[in-house]
Design an enzyme around this catalytic site. Structure first.
Site, PDB file in Angstrom:
ATOM      1  N   THR A  85       0.915  -1.034   0.128  1.00 51.43           N
ATOM      2  CA  THR A  85       0.039   0.053   0.090  1.00 51.43           C
ATOM      3  C   THR A  85       0.866   1.141   0.047  1.00 51.43           C
ATOM      4  O   THR A  85       0.379   2.280  -0.751  1.00 51.43           O
ATOM      5  CB  THR A  85      -1.046  -0.077   1.308  1.00 51.43           C
ATOM      6  OG1 THR A  85      -1.653  -1.124   1.332  1.00 51.43           O
ATOM      7  CG2 THR A  85      -1.959   1.295   1.105  1.00 51.43           C
ATOM      8  N   THR A 127       2.455  -4.249   4.524  1.00 49.95           N
ATOM      9  CA  THR A 127       2.609  -4.650   5.839  1.00 49.95           C
ATOM     10  C   THR A 127       2.275  -6.000   6.285  1.00 49.95           C
ATOM     11  O   THR A 127       2.779  -6.785   7.125  1.00 49.95           O
ATOM     12  CB  THR A 127       1.599  -3.934   6.708  1.00 49.95           C
ATOM     13  OG1 THR A 127       0.155  -4.025   6.102  1.00 49.95           O
ATOM     14  CG2 THR A 127       2.062  -2.220   6.603  1.00 49.95           C
ATOM     15  N   ASP A 128       1.561  -6.670   5.294  1.00 40.64           N
ATOM     16  CA  ASP A 128       1.257  -8.296   5.728  1.00 40.64           C
ATOM     17  C   ASP A 128       2.189  -9.092   6.073  1.00 40.64           C
ATOM     18  O   ASP A 128       2.056 -10.140   7.054  1.00 40.64           O
ATOM     19  CB  ASP A 128       0.166  -8.918   4.625  1.00 40.64           C
ATOM     20  CG  ASP A 128      -0.930  -8.107   4.359  1.00 40.64           C
ATOM     21  OD1 ASP A 128      -1.174  -7.233   5.149  1.00 40.64           O
ATOM     22  OD2 ASP A 128      -1.915  -8.375   3.454  1.00 40.64           O
ATOM     23  N   LYS A 180       3.050  -8.477  12.817  1.00 36.49           N
ATOM     24  CA  LYS A 180       1.875  -7.831  12.425  1.00 36.49           C
ATOM     25  C   LYS A 180       0.455  -8.557  13.527  1.00 36.49           C
ATOM     26  O   LYS A 180       0.414  -9.717  13.363  1.00 36.49           O
ATOM     27  CB  LYS A 180       1.370  -7.749  11.253  1.00 36.49           C
ATOM     28  CG  LYS A 180       0.093  -7.113  10.895  1.00 36.49           C
ATOM     29  CD  LYS A 180      -0.231  -6.872   9.112  1.00 36.49           C
ATOM     30  CE  LYS A 180      -1.303  -5.808   8.908  1.00 36.49           C
ATOM     31  NZ  LYS A 180      -1.694  -5.739   7.543  1.00 36.49           N
TER      32      LYS A 180
HETATM   33  N1  ASP Z   1      -1.736  -6.269   1.188  1.00 38.57           N
HETATM   34  C1  ASP Z   1      -1.013  -5.406   1.423  1.00 38.57           C
HETATM   35  C2  ASP Z   1       0.382  -5.923   1.512  1.00 38.57           C
HETATM   36  O1  ASP Z   1       0.613  -6.555   2.418  1.00 38.57           O
HETATM   37  C3  ASP Z   1      -1.214  -4.460   2.681  1.00 38.57           C
HETATM   38  C4  ASP Z   1      -0.228  -3.522   2.782  1.00 38.57           C
HETATM   39  O2  ASP Z   1       0.546  -2.827   2.111  1.00 38.57           O
HETATM   40  O3  ASP Z   1      -0.354  -2.828   4.057  1.00 38.57           O
HETATM   41  O4  ASP Z   1       1.111  -5.654   0.488  1.00 38.57           O
END
Ligand code: ASP
Length: 461
Positions: free
Chosen positions: A107, A183-184, A262
Protein backbone atom coordinates in the site's frame (compact mmCIF):
# COMPACT_ATOMS: atom_id res chain seq x y z
CA UNK A 1 -2.76 2.50 -29.12
CA UNK A 2 -0.70 3.54 -26.12
CA UNK A 3 -0.46 1.15 -23.21
CA UNK A 4 -1.63 4.05 -21.02
CA UNK A 5 -5.08 3.32 -22.37
CA UNK A 6 -4.99 0.18 -20.24
CA UNK A 7 -2.81 1.45 -17.40
CA UNK A 8 -2.65 -1.14 -14.62
CA UNK A 9 -5.00 -3.57 -16.38
CA UNK A 10 -3.76 -7.01 -17.29
CA UNK A 11 -5.03 -10.54 -17.82
CA UNK A 12 -8.79 -10.88 -17.57
CA UNK A 13 -9.59 -7.23 -16.93
CA UNK A 14 -7.46 -6.21 -19.93
CA UNK A 15 -9.22 -8.77 -22.16
CA UNK A 16 -12.58 -7.43 -21.03
CA UNK A 17 -11.67 -3.80 -21.81
CA UNK A 18 -10.31 -4.78 -25.22
CA UNK A 19 -13.38 -6.85 -26.02
CA UNK A 20 -15.68 -3.86 -25.54
CA UNK A 21 -13.24 -1.33 -26.96
CA UNK A 22 -13.03 0.72 -23.78
CA UNK A 23 -10.03 1.87 -21.75
CA UNK A 24 -8.78 4.10 -18.98
CA UNK A 25 -10.65 7.46 -18.85
CA UNK A 26 -13.53 6.08 -20.95
CA UNK A 27 -16.84 7.48 -19.77
CA UNK A 28 -18.95 4.35 -19.89
CA UNK A 29 -22.00 2.45 -18.94
CA UNK A 30 -21.19 -1.06 -17.76
CA UNK A 31 -24.02 -3.57 -17.83
CA UNK A 32 -23.41 -6.45 -15.49
CA UNK A 33 -25.30 -9.29 -13.89
CA UNK A 34 -25.08 -7.27 -10.65
CA UNK A 35 -26.63 -4.12 -12.16
CA UNK A 36 -25.72 -1.24 -14.47
CA UNK A 37 -23.09 1.34 -13.58
CA UNK A 38 -22.22 4.68 -15.18
CA UNK A 39 -18.83 6.28 -14.61
CA UNK A 40 -15.24 6.75 -15.73
CA UNK A 41 -12.80 3.85 -15.92
CA UNK A 42 -9.80 4.57 -13.71
CA UNK A 43 -6.21 3.43 -14.08
CA UNK A 44 -5.14 0.80 -11.59
CA UNK A 45 -2.05 0.30 -9.54
CA UNK A 46 0.33 -2.23 -11.01
CA UNK A 47 -0.01 -4.33 -7.88
CA UNK A 48 -3.78 -4.63 -8.27
CA UNK A 49 -5.57 -7.86 -9.23
CA UNK A 50 -6.73 -8.63 -12.78
CA UNK A 51 -10.32 -9.48 -11.83
CA UNK A 52 -11.84 -6.00 -11.60
CA UNK A 53 -12.48 -2.87 -13.59
CA UNK A 54 -12.46 0.21 -11.39
CA UNK A 55 -15.04 2.83 -12.11
CA UNK A 56 -15.39 6.29 -10.61
CA UNK A 57 -19.14 6.67 -10.39
CA UNK A 58 -20.78 10.06 -10.44
CA UNK A 59 -21.23 10.40 -6.71
CA UNK A 60 -17.41 10.35 -6.41
CA UNK A 61 -17.04 6.81 -5.11
CA UNK A 62 -14.85 4.24 -6.78
CA UNK A 63 -16.22 0.78 -7.28
CA UNK A 64 -14.61 -2.40 -8.52
CA UNK A 65 -16.67 -4.42 -10.98
CA UNK A 66 -15.94 -8.12 -11.24
CA UNK A 67 -15.02 -8.78 -14.90
CA UNK A 68 -16.88 -12.09 -14.83
CA UNK A 69 -20.17 -10.23 -14.29
CA UNK A 70 -19.68 -7.77 -17.17
CA UNK A 71 -22.17 -8.19 -20.03
CA UNK A 72 -21.38 -5.07 -22.06
CA UNK A 73 -19.53 -1.77 -21.91
CA UNK A 74 -20.71 1.24 -23.89
CA UNK A 75 -18.34 4.19 -24.27
CA UNK A 76 -19.82 7.70 -24.47
CA UNK A 77 -16.56 9.63 -24.60
CA UNK A 78 -13.40 10.20 -22.60
CA UNK A 79 -12.83 12.26 -19.46
CA UNK A 80 -9.11 12.35 -18.91
CA UNK A 81 -7.69 13.58 -15.63
CA UNK A 82 -4.10 14.36 -14.77
CA UNK A 83 -2.91 11.97 -12.20
CA UNK A 84 0.77 12.55 -12.14
CA UNK A 85 2.21 13.89 -8.93
CA UNK A 86 4.26 17.00 -9.71
CA UNK A 87 7.89 15.92 -9.96
CA UNK A 88 10.12 18.18 -7.91
CA UNK A 89 13.84 17.73 -7.85
CA UNK A 90 14.91 16.30 -4.53
CA UNK A 91 17.40 18.83 -3.14
CA UNK A 92 20.91 17.68 -2.29
CA UNK A 93 22.56 19.02 0.83
CA UNK A 94 26.12 17.79 1.46
CA UNK A 95 25.60 18.31 5.19
CA UNK A 96 22.75 15.80 5.36
CA UNK A 97 22.95 12.00 5.64
CA UNK A 98 22.38 9.95 2.50
CA UNK A 99 19.52 7.50 2.66
CA UNK A 100 18.43 4.96 0.10
CA UNK A 101 14.77 4.01 -0.14
CA UNK A 102 14.02 0.67 -1.77
CA UNK A 103 10.49 -0.08 -2.85
CA UNK A 104 9.05 -3.57 -2.95
CA UNK A 105 5.33 -2.71 -3.26
CA UNK A 106 2.38 -2.79 -0.87
CA UNK A 107 0.00 0.00 0.00
CA UNK A 108 2.78 2.45 0.80
CA UNK A 109 4.01 2.29 -2.80
CA UNK A 110 0.72 3.65 -4.04
CA UNK A 111 -1.18 6.79 -3.52
CA UNK A 112 -4.56 7.87 -4.60
CA UNK A 113 -4.91 10.92 -6.73
CA UNK A 114 -7.48 13.18 -5.11
CA UNK A 115 -9.14 14.32 -8.30
CA UNK A 116 -9.46 11.02 -10.09
CA UNK A 117 -9.45 8.53 -7.27
CA UNK A 118 -6.90 6.44 -9.16
CA UNK A 119 -4.27 4.52 -7.27
CA UNK A 120 -0.91 5.29 -8.75
CA UNK A 121 2.60 4.33 -7.79
CA UNK A 122 4.49 7.23 -6.22
CA UNK A 123 8.03 6.24 -6.10
CA UNK A 124 10.58 8.37 -7.90
CA UNK A 125 12.41 10.76 -5.54
CA UNK A 126 10.66 13.64 -7.28
CA UNK A 127 7.22 12.17 -6.76
CA UNK A 128 7.95 11.38 -3.13
CA UNK A 129 9.29 14.86 -2.59
CA UNK A 130 6.15 16.20 -4.23
CA UNK A 131 3.94 14.28 -1.84
CA UNK A 132 6.06 14.29 1.36
CA UNK A 133 8.29 17.40 1.13
CA UNK A 134 9.35 17.01 4.79
CA UNK A 135 11.66 14.19 3.68
CA UNK A 136 14.09 16.77 2.32
CA UNK A 137 14.56 18.20 5.83
CA UNK A 138 15.79 14.83 7.01
CA UNK A 139 18.26 13.59 4.42
CA UNK A 140 19.32 13.31 0.82
CA UNK A 141 17.08 10.57 -0.51
CA UNK A 142 17.60 8.33 -3.47
CA UNK A 143 14.99 5.78 -4.42
CA UNK A 144 14.96 2.52 -6.32
CA UNK A 145 12.04 0.31 -7.05
CA UNK A 146 13.10 -3.30 -6.57
CA UNK A 147 9.64 -4.91 -6.90
CA UNK A 148 6.02 -3.89 -7.16
CA UNK A 149 4.08 -6.61 -5.39
CA UNK A 150 1.66 -7.01 -2.54
CA UNK A 151 3.64 -8.55 0.21
CA UNK A 152 1.98 -11.97 0.13
CA UNK A 153 3.85 -12.36 -3.16
CA UNK A 154 7.27 -11.80 -1.67
CA UNK A 155 9.42 -14.93 -1.77
CA UNK A 156 13.00 -16.20 -1.78
CA UNK A 157 13.89 -14.42 -5.03
CA UNK A 158 12.77 -11.05 -3.65
CA UNK A 159 14.35 -11.63 -0.23
CA UNK A 160 17.70 -12.51 -1.79
CA UNK A 161 17.47 -9.60 -4.23
CA UNK A 162 16.68 -7.17 -1.41
CA UNK A 163 19.54 -8.48 0.76
CA UNK A 164 21.97 -8.10 -2.13
CA UNK A 165 20.73 -4.59 -2.91
CA UNK A 166 21.23 -3.63 0.75
CA UNK A 167 24.78 -5.02 0.66
CA UNK A 168 25.59 -2.97 -2.46
CA UNK A 169 24.26 0.25 -0.97
CA UNK A 170 26.20 -0.24 2.25
CA UNK A 171 29.39 -0.75 0.27
CA UNK A 172 28.58 2.39 -1.73
CA UNK A 173 28.59 4.37 1.51
CA UNK A 174 24.94 5.04 2.29
CA UNK A 175 24.11 6.23 5.85
CA UNK A 176 20.84 4.37 6.19
CA UNK A 177 18.38 2.25 4.27
CA UNK A 178 14.58 2.35 4.18
CA UNK A 179 12.57 -0.47 2.61
CA UNK A 180 8.97 0.21 1.63
CA UNK A 181 7.00 -3.03 1.95
CA UNK A 182 3.43 -4.30 2.27
CA UNK A 183 2.55 -4.67 5.92
CA UNK A 184 1.05 -8.16 5.72
CA UNK A 185 4.34 -10.03 5.53
CA UNK A 186 6.71 -7.29 6.61
CA UNK A 187 7.73 -9.28 9.67
CA UNK A 188 8.61 -12.31 7.55
CA UNK A 189 10.88 -10.19 5.35
CA UNK A 190 12.33 -8.41 8.40
CA UNK A 191 13.22 -11.81 9.86
CA UNK A 192 14.94 -13.21 6.79
CA UNK A 193 16.81 -9.95 6.15
CA UNK A 194 18.02 -10.07 9.77
CA UNK A 195 19.68 -13.38 8.92
CA UNK A 196 20.79 -12.64 5.38
CA UNK A 197 22.35 -9.25 6.19
CA UNK A 198 24.70 -9.81 9.09
CA UNK A 199 26.10 -7.09 11.26
CA UNK A 200 25.27 -4.10 9.06
CA UNK A 201 27.00 -0.81 9.98
CA UNK A 202 23.88 1.32 9.38
CA UNK A 203 20.15 1.16 10.20
CA UNK A 204 17.96 -0.87 7.83
CA UNK A 205 14.38 0.23 8.40
CA UNK A 206 11.32 -1.41 6.92
CA UNK A 207 8.17 0.64 6.58
CA UNK A 208 4.66 0.32 5.20
CA UNK A 209 1.22 1.74 5.66
CA UNK A 210 -2.05 0.21 6.72
CA UNK A 211 -4.12 2.85 4.92
CA UNK A 212 -3.39 4.34 1.54
CA UNK A 213 -2.57 8.00 1.37
CA UNK A 214 -5.94 9.04 -0.03
CA UNK A 215 -7.51 8.42 3.35
CA UNK A 216 -7.39 11.18 5.94
CA UNK A 217 -6.33 8.60 8.51
CA UNK A 218 -3.45 7.37 6.38
CA UNK A 219 -0.28 6.45 8.17
CA UNK A 220 1.78 6.48 4.97
CA UNK A 221 3.49 9.88 5.17
CA UNK A 222 4.09 9.74 8.92
CA UNK A 223 5.53 6.23 8.82
CA UNK A 224 7.75 7.19 5.92
CA UNK A 225 9.04 10.28 7.71
CA UNK A 226 9.68 8.33 10.91
CA UNK A 227 11.41 5.50 9.07
CA UNK A 228 13.54 7.89 7.05
CA UNK A 229 14.48 9.81 10.18
CA UNK A 230 15.44 6.55 11.92
CA UNK A 231 17.52 5.43 8.93
CA UNK A 232 19.27 8.78 8.68
CA UNK A 233 19.84 9.51 12.35
CA UNK A 234 19.45 6.54 14.62
CA UNK A 235 22.41 4.81 16.14
CA UNK A 236 20.78 1.39 15.86
CA UNK A 237 22.46 -0.61 13.11
CA UNK A 238 20.00 -3.47 12.77
CA UNK A 239 17.15 -4.63 10.56
CA UNK A 240 14.04 -3.00 12.05
CA UNK A 241 10.42 -2.23 11.36
CA UNK A 242 9.26 1.35 11.88
CA UNK A 243 5.50 1.72 12.11
CA UNK A 244 2.76 3.70 13.77
CA UNK A 245 3.14 3.40 17.52
CA UNK A 246 0.15 4.17 19.72
CA UNK A 247 -3.39 4.93 18.67
CA UNK A 248 -2.66 8.57 17.87
CA UNK A 249 0.08 9.85 15.62
CA UNK A 250 2.47 11.07 18.31
CA UNK A 251 5.31 8.69 17.50
CA UNK A 252 6.40 5.63 15.60
CA UNK A 253 8.03 2.59 17.13
CA UNK A 254 11.18 0.85 16.04
CA UNK A 255 10.89 -2.90 16.40
CA UNK A 256 13.70 -5.43 16.10
CA UNK A 257 13.31 -7.40 12.85
CA UNK A 258 13.26 -10.78 14.57
CA UNK A 259 10.86 -9.85 17.36
CA UNK A 260 8.11 -8.06 15.51
CA UNK A 261 4.72 -9.19 14.28
CA UNK A 262 1.66 -7.77 12.58
CA UNK A 263 -1.05 -8.22 15.22
CA UNK A 264 -4.15 -6.52 13.87
CA UNK A 265 -5.64 -6.76 10.39
CA UNK A 266 -6.67 -3.11 10.12
CA UNK A 267 -5.42 -0.91 12.99
CA UNK A 268 -2.60 1.42 12.10
CA UNK A 269 -0.88 0.47 15.35
CA UNK A 270 -0.69 -3.12 14.20
CA UNK A 271 3.01 -3.94 14.67
CA UNK A 272 4.04 -5.12 18.07
CA UNK A 273 7.31 -6.30 19.50
CA UNK A 274 6.73 -9.80 20.89
CA UNK A 275 8.71 -11.18 23.82
CA UNK A 276 10.36 -7.86 24.49
CA UNK A 277 9.80 -4.11 24.44
CA UNK A 278 10.37 -2.07 21.26
CA UNK A 279 13.86 -0.74 20.54
CA UNK A 280 12.95 2.93 20.34
CA UNK A 281 10.33 5.61 19.86
CA UNK A 282 10.71 7.84 16.82
CA UNK A 283 9.41 11.37 17.08
CA UNK A 284 9.75 14.30 14.73
CA UNK A 285 13.21 15.37 15.89
CA UNK A 286 14.14 12.73 18.36
CA UNK A 287 14.78 9.03 18.69
CA UNK A 288 14.18 7.86 22.23
CA UNK A 289 16.00 4.58 22.76
CA UNK A 290 14.10 2.17 24.99
CA UNK A 291 16.61 -0.69 25.00
CA UNK A 292 20.32 -0.34 24.96
CA UNK A 293 21.28 -3.83 23.86
CA UNK A 294 21.30 -2.96 20.18
CA UNK A 295 24.12 -3.02 17.65
CA UNK A 296 25.59 0.44 17.18
CA UNK A 297 26.10 2.38 13.97
CA UNK A 298 29.64 2.13 12.61
CA UNK A 299 31.69 4.06 10.12
CA UNK A 300 33.15 1.03 8.33
CA UNK A 301 31.46 -0.46 5.29
CA UNK A 302 31.72 -4.11 6.17
CA UNK A 303 28.66 -6.28 6.03
CA UNK A 304 28.23 -10.00 5.45
CA UNK A 305 25.44 -10.87 3.04
CA UNK A 306 24.56 -14.54 3.17
CA UNK A 307 21.54 -15.29 1.01
CA UNK A 308 21.48 -19.06 1.61
CA UNK A 309 17.89 -20.28 1.51
CA UNK A 310 16.29 -23.69 1.22
CA UNK A 311 12.56 -23.28 0.62
CA UNK A 312 11.73 -26.89 1.50
CA UNK A 313 10.55 -25.92 4.97
CA UNK A 314 7.03 -25.64 6.32
CA UNK A 315 5.29 -24.29 9.41
CA UNK A 316 2.77 -26.68 10.92
CA UNK A 317 0.30 -24.92 13.17
CA UNK A 318 -0.84 -27.66 15.50
CA UNK A 319 -4.52 -28.04 16.35
CA UNK A 320 -6.12 -30.72 18.55
CA UNK A 321 -6.86 -33.88 16.62
CA UNK A 322 -4.32 -33.12 13.91
CA UNK A 323 -3.67 -36.32 12.00
CA UNK A 324 -0.19 -37.71 11.26
CA UNK A 325 -0.81 -37.63 7.50
CA UNK A 326 -0.05 -33.89 7.62
CA UNK A 327 3.51 -34.65 8.76
CA UNK A 328 3.75 -37.69 6.48
CA UNK A 329 2.81 -35.67 3.44
CA UNK A 330 5.56 -33.15 4.15
CA UNK A 331 8.12 -35.96 4.45
CA UNK A 332 6.83 -37.64 1.28
CA UNK A 333 6.93 -34.35 -0.62
CA UNK A 334 10.60 -33.84 0.13
CA UNK A 335 10.42 -31.15 2.80
CA UNK A 336 13.70 -30.88 4.70
CA UNK A 337 12.51 -28.86 7.66
CA UNK A 338 9.36 -28.48 9.76
CA UNK A 339 8.69 -25.76 12.29
CA UNK A 340 5.83 -26.74 14.58
CA UNK A 341 3.82 -24.05 16.34
CA UNK A 342 2.78 -26.22 19.27
CA UNK A 343 0.27 -25.63 22.03
CA UNK A 344 1.26 -24.30 25.45
CA UNK A 345 4.90 -24.98 26.18
CA UNK A 346 5.31 -26.79 22.84
CA UNK A 347 3.02 -29.80 22.52
CA UNK A 348 1.34 -31.93 19.87
CA UNK A 349 -0.85 -34.99 20.34
CA UNK A 350 0.45 -38.55 20.67
CA UNK A 351 -0.82 -39.81 17.28
CA UNK A 352 1.75 -37.52 15.66
CA UNK A 353 4.70 -39.15 17.41
CA UNK A 354 5.32 -42.00 14.90
CA UNK A 355 5.24 -39.47 12.05
CA UNK A 356 7.72 -37.25 13.89
CA UNK A 357 9.99 -40.24 14.42
CA UNK A 358 9.76 -41.04 10.73
CA UNK A 359 10.62 -37.42 9.91
CA UNK A 360 13.72 -37.65 12.07
CA UNK A 361 14.75 -40.99 10.57
CA UNK A 362 14.43 -39.55 7.08
CA UNK A 363 16.65 -36.60 7.90
CA UNK A 364 13.95 -33.95 8.28
CA UNK A 365 14.84 -31.22 10.80
CA UNK A 366 11.95 -30.58 13.18
CA UNK A 367 11.85 -27.55 15.52
CA UNK A 368 9.25 -26.63 18.11
CA UNK A 369 7.91 -23.11 18.73
CA UNK A 370 4.84 -21.93 20.65
CA UNK A 371 1.47 -20.66 19.44
CA UNK A 372 1.23 -18.42 22.46
CA UNK A 373 3.93 -16.28 20.81
CA UNK A 374 5.01 -14.99 24.22
CA UNK A 375 7.21 -17.22 26.32
CA UNK A 376 9.55 -20.12 25.77
CA UNK A 377 9.24 -23.65 24.54
CA UNK A 378 9.71 -25.84 27.64
CA UNK A 379 10.01 -29.47 26.74
CA UNK A 380 11.31 -30.65 30.11
CA UNK A 381 8.18 -29.86 32.08
CA UNK A 382 5.90 -32.68 30.93
CA UNK A 383 6.66 -36.23 29.86
CA UNK A 384 5.18 -35.46 26.49
CA UNK A 385 7.83 -32.80 25.86
CA UNK A 386 10.59 -35.22 26.81
CA UNK A 387 9.07 -37.88 24.57
CA UNK A 388 9.11 -35.49 21.67
CA UNK A 389 12.72 -34.56 22.23
CA UNK A 390 13.51 -38.28 22.18
CA UNK A 391 11.87 -38.34 18.75
CA UNK A 392 14.32 -35.68 17.60
CA UNK A 393 12.14 -32.58 17.96
CA UNK A 394 14.34 -29.65 18.96
CA UNK A 395 12.99 -26.79 21.11
CA UNK A 396 13.49 -23.41 19.45
CA UNK A 397 13.54 -21.36 22.67
CA UNK A 398 11.49 -18.15 22.25
CA UNK A 399 11.86 -17.76 18.51
CA UNK A 400 8.59 -16.72 16.92
CA UNK A 401 7.23 -19.40 14.55
CA UNK A 402 7.73 -17.30 11.40
CA UNK A 403 11.20 -16.34 12.52
CA UNK A 404 12.13 -19.98 13.20
CA UNK A 405 10.76 -20.82 9.75
CA UNK A 406 12.97 -18.21 8.09
CA UNK A 407 15.97 -19.23 10.13
CA UNK A 408 15.53 -22.90 9.30
CA UNK A 409 15.30 -22.08 5.57
CA UNK A 410 18.47 -20.03 5.94
CA UNK A 411 20.27 -22.72 7.97
CA UNK A 412 19.30 -25.54 5.57
CA UNK A 413 20.49 -23.37 2.68
CA UNK A 414 23.93 -23.61 4.29
CA UNK A 415 24.15 -27.20 5.49
CA UNK A 416 22.17 -30.39 5.97
CA UNK A 417 24.41 -31.60 8.79
CA UNK A 418 22.10 -32.16 11.74
CA UNK A 419 24.47 -30.84 14.41
CA UNK A 420 25.50 -27.84 12.35
CA UNK A 421 21.87 -26.95 11.59
CA UNK A 422 21.14 -27.23 15.32
CA UNK A 423 24.10 -25.03 16.16
CA UNK A 424 22.92 -22.35 13.72
CA UNK A 425 19.32 -22.59 14.91
CA UNK A 426 20.15 -22.39 18.60
CA UNK A 427 22.78 -19.64 18.41
CA UNK A 428 21.21 -16.18 18.41
CA UNK A 429 22.14 -14.15 15.35
CA UNK A 430 19.97 -11.06 15.57
CA UNK A 431 17.98 -11.13 18.81
CA UNK A 432 15.66 -13.94 17.72
CA UNK A 433 16.45 -15.87 20.92
CA UNK A 434 16.66 -13.93 24.16
CA UNK A 435 17.67 -14.97 27.65
CA UNK A 436 14.51 -13.64 29.19
CA UNK A 437 11.36 -11.81 28.25
CA UNK A 438 10.79 -8.67 30.31
CA UNK A 439 7.64 -8.55 32.44
CA UNK A 440 6.72 -5.12 31.08
CA UNK A 441 6.73 -6.39 27.50
CA UNK A 442 3.64 -8.57 27.82
CA UNK A 443 0.56 -6.51 28.40
CA UNK A 444 -2.90 -7.35 27.22
CA UNK A 445 -5.55 -4.93 28.41
CA UNK A 446 -9.04 -6.38 28.48
CA UNK A 447 -11.76 -3.79 28.23
CA UNK A 448 -14.86 -4.06 30.40
CA UNK A 449 -12.88 -4.41 33.61
CA UNK A 450 -13.29 -1.21 35.71
CA UNK A 451 -9.62 -0.50 36.42
CA UNK A 452 -8.69 -1.13 32.79
CA UNK A 453 -11.49 1.13 31.56
CA UNK A 454 -10.25 3.85 33.85
CA UNK A 455 -6.70 3.41 32.61
CA UNK A 456 -7.76 3.47 28.98
CA UNK A 457 -10.03 6.51 29.44
CA UNK A 458 -7.02 8.53 30.58
CA UNK A 459 -5.41 8.02 27.17
CA UNK A 460 -8.50 8.10 25.01
CA UNK A 461 -9.55 11.66 25.45
N1 ASP B 1 -1.91 -6.32 1.24
C1 ASP B 1 -0.96 -5.26 1.41
C2 ASP B 1 0.43 -5.87 1.46
O1 ASP B 1 0.83 -6.43 2.42
C3 ASP B 1 -1.25 -4.49 2.63
C4 ASP B 1 -0.31 -3.37 2.91
O2 ASP B 1 0.50 -2.94 2.13
O3 ASP B 1 -0.39 -2.88 4.03
O4 ASP B 1 1.10 -5.78 0.47
Amino acid sequence: MSSDRYKGYRGRSLDCLRKFDAGVWSDVEIRSSRGDFRGVILPRSETADDAHIVLKIHNGYNIGIDVDTVESITEFGRIEAHYKIPEKEFPFDPGKPNVKLFGTGGTIASRLDYRTGAVIPAFSPGELYGSVPELADICNLRTEKLYGVFSENMGPEQWKGTAEAIGREIENGVDGIVIGHGTDTMHHTAAILSFMVQDPPVPIVMVGSQRSSDRPSSDAALNLMNATYAAARSDIAEVMVCMFGPTSDQYGLLHRGTRVRKMHSSYRSTFRTIGDIPLAMVMKDEIRVLKDDHRKRRKDRTVTVNTAFDPRVSIVYYYPNMQPDIIDSLIDNGYRGIVIAGTGLGHVNKPLYPALKRAFDQGVHVYMTVQTLWGYVQMFVYDTGRDMMDLGVIPASNMLPEVAYMKLCWALGQTMDREEVRRIMCTPVAGEITEREPHNGYMILQGGIPEVEEFISRYNR
